[in-house]
Design a protein around this motif. Structure first.
Motif, PDB file in Angstrom:
ATOM      1  N   ALA A  68       0.833  -1.207   0.000  1.00 27.51           N
ATOM      2  CA  ALA A  68       0.000   0.000   0.000  1.00 27.51           C
ATOM      3  C   ALA A  68       0.863   1.250   0.000  1.00 27.51           C
ATOM      4  CB  ALA A  68      -0.937  -0.002   1.208  1.00 27.51           C
ATOM      5  N   SER A  69       1.948   1.213   0.761  1.00 27.60           N
ATOM      6  CA  SER A  69       2.862   2.356   0.808  1.00 27.60           C
ATOM      7  C   SER A  69       3.519   2.591  -0.551  1.00 27.60           C
ATOM      8  CB  SER A  69       3.945   2.117   1.870  1.00 27.60           C
ATOM      9  OG  SER A  69       4.877   3.172   1.896  1.00 27.60           O
ATOM     10  N   ASP A  70       3.889   1.512  -1.234  1.00 23.15           N
ATOM     11  CA  ASP A  70       4.501   1.651  -2.564  1.00 23.15           C
ATOM     12  C   ASP A  70       3.509   2.259  -3.572  1.00 23.15           C
ATOM     13  OD1 ASP A  70       6.850   0.591  -1.638  1.00 23.15           O
ATOM     14  OD2 ASP A  70       6.512  -1.424  -2.451  1.00 23.15           O
ATOM     15  N   ILE A  71       2.247   1.809  -3.502  1.00 22.69           N
ATOM     16  CA  ILE A  71       1.236   2.362  -4.401  1.00 22.69           C
ATOM     17  C   ILE A  71       1.032   3.844  -4.112  1.00 22.69           C
ATOM     18  CG2 ILE A  71      -1.206   2.266  -5.055  1.00 22.69           C
ATOM     19  CD1 ILE A  71      -1.092  -0.761  -4.405  1.00 22.69           C
ATOM     20  N   SER A  72       0.978   4.183  -2.837  1.00 24.48           N
ATOM     21  CA  SER A  72       0.795   5.588  -2.440  1.00 24.48           C
ATOM     22  C   SER A  72       1.941   6.456  -2.941  1.00 24.48           C
ATOM     23  CB  SER A  72       0.673   5.695  -0.922  1.00 24.48           C
ATOM     24  OG  SER A  72      -0.493   5.059  -0.451  1.00 24.48           O
ATOM     25  N   LYS A  73       3.169   5.963  -2.777  1.00 20.44           N
ATOM     26  CA  LYS A  73       4.337   6.737  -3.222  1.00 20.44           C
ATOM     27  C   LYS A  73       4.313   6.924  -4.736  1.00 20.44           C
ATOM     28  CE  LYS A  73       7.395   5.230   0.542  1.00 20.44           C
ATOM     29  NZ  LYS A  73       8.555   4.358   0.887  1.00 20.44           N
ATOM     30  N   GLY A  74       3.934   5.860  -5.461  1.00 18.53           N
ATOM     31  CA  GLY A  74       3.883   5.955  -6.918  1.00 18.53           C
ATOM     32  C   GLY A  74       2.908   7.016  -7.376  1.00 18.53           C
ATOM     33  N   TRP A  75       1.709   7.008  -6.817  1.00 17.58           N
ATOM     34  CA  TRP A  75       0.710   7.980  -7.246  1.00 17.58           C
ATOM     35  C   TRP A  75       0.974   9.376  -6.700  1.00 17.58           C
ATOM     36  CZ3 TRP A  75      -1.952   8.223 -11.320  1.00 17.58           C
ATOM     37  CH2 TRP A  75      -2.398   7.068 -11.954  1.00 17.58           C
ATOM     38  N   LYS A  76       1.647   9.472  -5.546  1.00 18.27           N
ATOM     39  CA  LYS A  76       1.966  10.796  -5.019  1.00 18.27           C
ATOM     40  C   LYS A  76       2.900  11.534  -5.964  1.00 18.27           C
ATOM     41  CE  LYS A  76       2.655  13.162  -0.697  1.00 18.27           C
ATOM     42  NZ  LYS A  76       2.683  13.014   0.773  1.00 18.27           N
ATOM     43  N   SER A  77       3.774  10.781  -6.649  1.00 15.95           N
ATOM     44  CA  SER A  77       4.687  11.411  -7.614  1.00 15.95           C
ATOM     45  C   SER A  77       3.925  11.958  -8.818  1.00 15.95           C
ATOM     46  CB  SER A  77       5.735  10.393  -8.084  1.00 15.95           C
ATOM     47  OG  SER A  77       5.155   9.378  -8.890  1.00 15.95           O
ATOM     48  N   LYS A  78       2.657  11.529  -8.972  1.00 13.15           N
ATOM     49  CA  LYS A  78       1.816  12.009 -10.079  1.00 13.15           C
ATOM     50  C   LYS A  78       0.773  13.012  -9.597  1.00 13.15           C
ATOM     51  CE  LYS A  78       3.848   9.107 -12.871  1.00 13.15           C
ATOM     52  NZ  LYS A  78       4.799   9.557 -13.922  1.00 13.15           N
ATOM     53  N   GLY A  79       0.869  13.382  -8.308  1.00  4.07           N
ATOM     54  CA  GLY A  79      -0.050  14.397  -7.793  1.00  4.07           C
ATOM     55  C   GLY A  79      -1.311  13.865  -7.151  1.00  4.07           C
ATOM     56  N   VAL A  80      -1.359  12.555  -6.882  1.00  2.00           N
ATOM     57  CA  VAL A  80      -2.530  11.959  -6.229  1.00  2.00           C
ATOM     58  C   VAL A  80      -2.100  11.365  -4.895  1.00  2.00           C
ATOM     59  CG1 VAL A  80      -4.411  10.285  -6.416  1.00  2.00           C
ATOM     60  CG2 VAL A  80      -3.520  11.386  -8.480  1.00  2.00           C
ATOM     61  N   ASP A  81      -2.745  11.793  -3.813  1.00  3.51           N
ATOM     62  CA  ASP A  81      -2.393  11.344  -2.463  1.00  3.51           C
ATOM     63  C   ASP A  81      -3.405  10.298  -2.008  1.00  3.51           C
ATOM     64  OD1 ASP A  81      -1.490  10.998   0.077  1.00  3.51           O
ATOM     65  OD2 ASP A  81      -1.822  13.063   0.749  1.00  3.51           O
ATOM     66  N   ILE A  82      -2.995   9.022  -2.034  1.00  2.01           N
ATOM     67  CA  ILE A  82      -3.871   7.921  -1.567  1.00  2.01           C
ATOM     68  C   ILE A  82      -3.402   7.496  -0.188  1.00  2.01           C
ATOM     69  CG2 ILE A  82      -4.812   5.644  -2.064  1.00  2.01           C
ATOM     70  CD1 ILE A  82      -4.012   6.015  -4.979  1.00  2.01           C
ATOM     71  N   GLU A  83      -4.259   7.611   0.795  1.00  5.04           N
ATOM     72  CA  GLU A  83      -3.934   7.200   2.164  1.00  5.04           C
ATOM     73  C   GLU A  83      -4.719   5.939   2.502  1.00  5.04           C
ATOM     74  OE1 GLU A  83      -4.305   8.778   6.785  1.00  5.04           O
ATOM     75  OE2 GLU A  83      -4.414  10.231   5.136  1.00  5.04           O
ATOM     76  N   PHE A  84      -4.030   4.797   2.525  1.00  2.00           N
ATOM     77  CA  PHE A  84      -4.662   3.530   2.877  1.00  2.00           C
ATOM     78  C   PHE A  84      -4.702   3.353   4.390  1.00  2.00           C
ATOM     79  CE2 PHE A  84      -3.103   2.610  -1.428  1.00  2.00           C
ATOM     80  CZ  PHE A  84      -4.171   1.921  -1.980  1.00  2.00           C
ATOM     81  N   ALA A  85      -5.780   2.780   4.897  1.00  2.00           N
ATOM     82  CA  ALA A  85      -5.824   2.377   6.305  1.00  2.00           C
ATOM     83  C   ALA A  85      -4.853   1.236   6.499  1.00  2.00           C
ATOM     84  CB  ALA A  85      -7.241   1.962   6.679  1.00  2.00           C
ATOM     85  N   MET A  86      -4.398   1.033   7.719  1.00  2.00           N
ATOM     86  CA  MET A  86      -3.431  -0.023   8.001  1.00  2.00           C
ATOM     87  C   MET A  86      -4.122  -1.382   8.068  1.00  2.00           C
ATOM     88  SD  MET A  86      -0.451   1.401   8.187  1.00  2.00           S
ATOM     89  CE  MET A  86       0.600   0.251   9.096  1.00  2.00           C
ATOM     90  N   SER A  87      -3.491  -2.387   7.442  1.00  2.00           N
ATOM     91  CA  SER A  87      -3.995  -3.752   7.536  1.00  2.00           C
ATOM     92  C   SER A  87      -3.514  -4.388   8.830  1.00  2.00           C
ATOM     93  CB  SER A  87      -3.485  -4.598   6.351  1.00  2.00           C
ATOM     94  OG  SER A  87      -3.947  -4.114   5.118  1.00  2.00           O
ATOM     95  N   SER A  88      -4.354  -5.186   9.438  1.00  2.00           N
ATOM     96  CA  SER A  88      -3.935  -5.943  10.623  1.00  2.00           C
ATOM     97  C   SER A  88      -3.484  -7.312  10.141  1.00  2.00           C
ATOM     98  CB  SER A  88      -5.093  -6.074  11.612  1.00  2.00           C
ATOM     99  OG  SER A  88      -6.217  -6.645  10.988  1.00  2.00           O
ATOM    100  N   GLU A  89      -2.196  -7.474   9.907  1.00  2.00           N
ATOM    101  CA  GLU A  89      -1.676  -8.692   9.279  1.00  2.00           C
ATOM    102  C   GLU A  89      -1.091  -9.624  10.339  1.00  2.00           C
ATOM    103  OE1 GLU A  89      -0.114  -7.663   5.054  1.00  2.00           O
ATOM    104  OE2 GLU A  89       0.598  -6.090   6.377  1.00  2.00           O
TER     105      GLU A  89
END
Length: 423
Positions: free
Chosen positions: A402-423
């Motif tokens: 989720a953090s990798d996806i967020s970082k990828g899209w943040k570089s394109k101007g989209v801020d995705i904040e995922f809730a934390m998974s309980s793994e």
């Protein structure tokens, strides 16, 4: 003409039922398991499989034609086994005789993978798309036309040259799905005995009467007689002028590439763990790819996906309008939710699925597609759920992915904040 995507409208009504007797269930890719049908919706069968502690929801369009008919009869009989259900009308492969008459579909296993191909930048519709008039039945109001890979069945007669005008988009969508290196093998099927079926209706009223969801402009349906896409002619810009028909190029369509992508998607890509975020994300990706005059400009899809998911769309083209700051559920729950749950919040989930799918296709690892390729190979091997997603994680936790996806899209101007998974 421009072709874009809107939310497919789904109607799901759960039926309270008594359980059915145990039987052998078969998927379209010939996997079998013994289980008892507990209840069913219009899109899923809830089955208690032998040896399992809990029941599971199985998408109907991943089951054999015989099993889909069994579930339909079960629902029509008030949630109990229909004693009049006749399995003898099905052949040994689980297809109805009606489907068999259309010819034997080539085995997907005979088609090689294309995972190692380059991601396309421009995909052109085949040159000189030609449509032939095949047959007419005036009493049944059934007029049939063939292009190379599609069978168009309309309830009014059309000139073949008019059908050719919109057949270019159908053939082009197939070509796009064929060359994308995700091994969508159904897009490779060909031959005189196999064509993807399209049902065309002169009016929206007739389209709705034949099962088109209210408010929709086209729909993919999987069931007895094979997979079909149903479309009212108005969605193709076809209008009646006097006693004949013409194409109005001022009209735009918001559904077809999405539904055609569903028709071309292999059954294994609808398995649990992929059905929802990936199956809809893929259809959205195809639908937002800029199209003009028979050309799909894939090099512009990433930007188009961002605009479509975050905005309502430029030039009044529609969109998911999620905004540039997106609060998302935890990634594990999102990817593993049931399809009924996914469609209950369709606009958000389709938009997020588009962003995540686009990330794996074009952004992760500089576009190396290692994780998504491993995931799709796992699905092709019959894995599903968490077992298939292990391949997508590629050694990461869900929170790390989720953090990798967020970082990828943040570089394109989209801020995705995922809730934390309980793994």
């Amino acid at each position: 003409m421009k072709w874009k995507s809107v939310i497919p409208l789904l109607s799901i009504s759960l039926l309270v039922s008594l359980s059915a007797e145990s039987r052998i269930w078969t998927t379209k890719d010939n996997r079998t398991a013994e289980g008892e049908l507990i209840t069913a919706t219009k899109t899923e069968a809830i089955i208690q499989f032998k040896g399992q502690k809990t029941s599971r929801a199985i998408a109907l369009d991943t089951l054999s034609e015989k099993d889909q008919a069994f579930v339909t009869a079960f629902r029509d009989n008030g949630g109990a086994v229909d004693p009049n259900f006749d399995e003898s009308e099905f052949d040994e492969k689980g297809e109805t005789n009606e489907a068999s008459e259309r010819g034997n579909e080539p085995s997907l296993g005979e088609i090689p993978d294309n995972f190692d191909d380059e991601w396309p930048k421009l995909v052109k519709s085949p040159d000189n798309v030609q449509v032939d008039f095949v047959s007419s039945d005036e009493e049944a109001k059934k007029y049939t036309y063939h292009s190379d890979h599609y069978e168009f069945i309309c309830d009014v007669p059309l000139k073949p040259h008019l059908v050719e005008r919109f057949a270019v988009m159908f053939e082009g969508t197939r070509e796009l799905c064929r060359v994308m290196p995700i091994s969508t093998k159904k897009a490779h099927l060909s031959g005189e005995d196999f064509r993807h079926r399209i049902l065309l209706f002169e009016s929206e009223a007739t389209y709705f009467k034949n099962g088109g969801p209210p408010g929709s402009a086209g729909v993919f349906m999987s069931g007895r007689g094979g997979d079909v896409v149903m479309v009212p002619l108005t969605s193709l810009g076809v209008k009646k002028v006097g006693s004949s028909y013409s194409v109005d190029y001022g009209e735009s369509n918001n559904t077809l590439p999405h539904e055609l992508a569903h028709q071309l998607t292999d059954p294994c890509y609808y398995a649990h763990g992929a059905r929802g975020w990936f199956s809809e994300g893929l259809a959205e990706y195809v639908a937002v790819t800029p199209y003009r005059s028979g050309n799909f400009m894939v090099s512009k899809t990433l930007r188009a996906a961002k605009d479509y998911a975050t905005e309502y769309g430029r030039e009044d083209n529609g969109g998911r309008a999620l905004g540039d700051e997106i609060k998302a559920p935890d990634l594990k729950s999102y990817m593993l939710q049931s399809y009924g749950s996914f469609t209950a919040r369709a606009n958000f989930n389709y938009g997020l699925g588009l962003l995540i799918t686009t990330y794996f296709f074009e952004m992760e690892g500089g576009g190396d597609r290692i994780a998504i390729t491993a995931f799709l190979k796992a699905l092709r091997e019959g894995k599903e759920g968490e077992e298939a997603l292990e391949a997508l994680l590629n050694g990461r936790s869900f929170n790390e992915l989720a953090s990798d996806i967020s970082k990828g899209w943040k570089s394109k101007g989209v801020d995705i904040e995922f809730a934390m998974s309980s793994e």
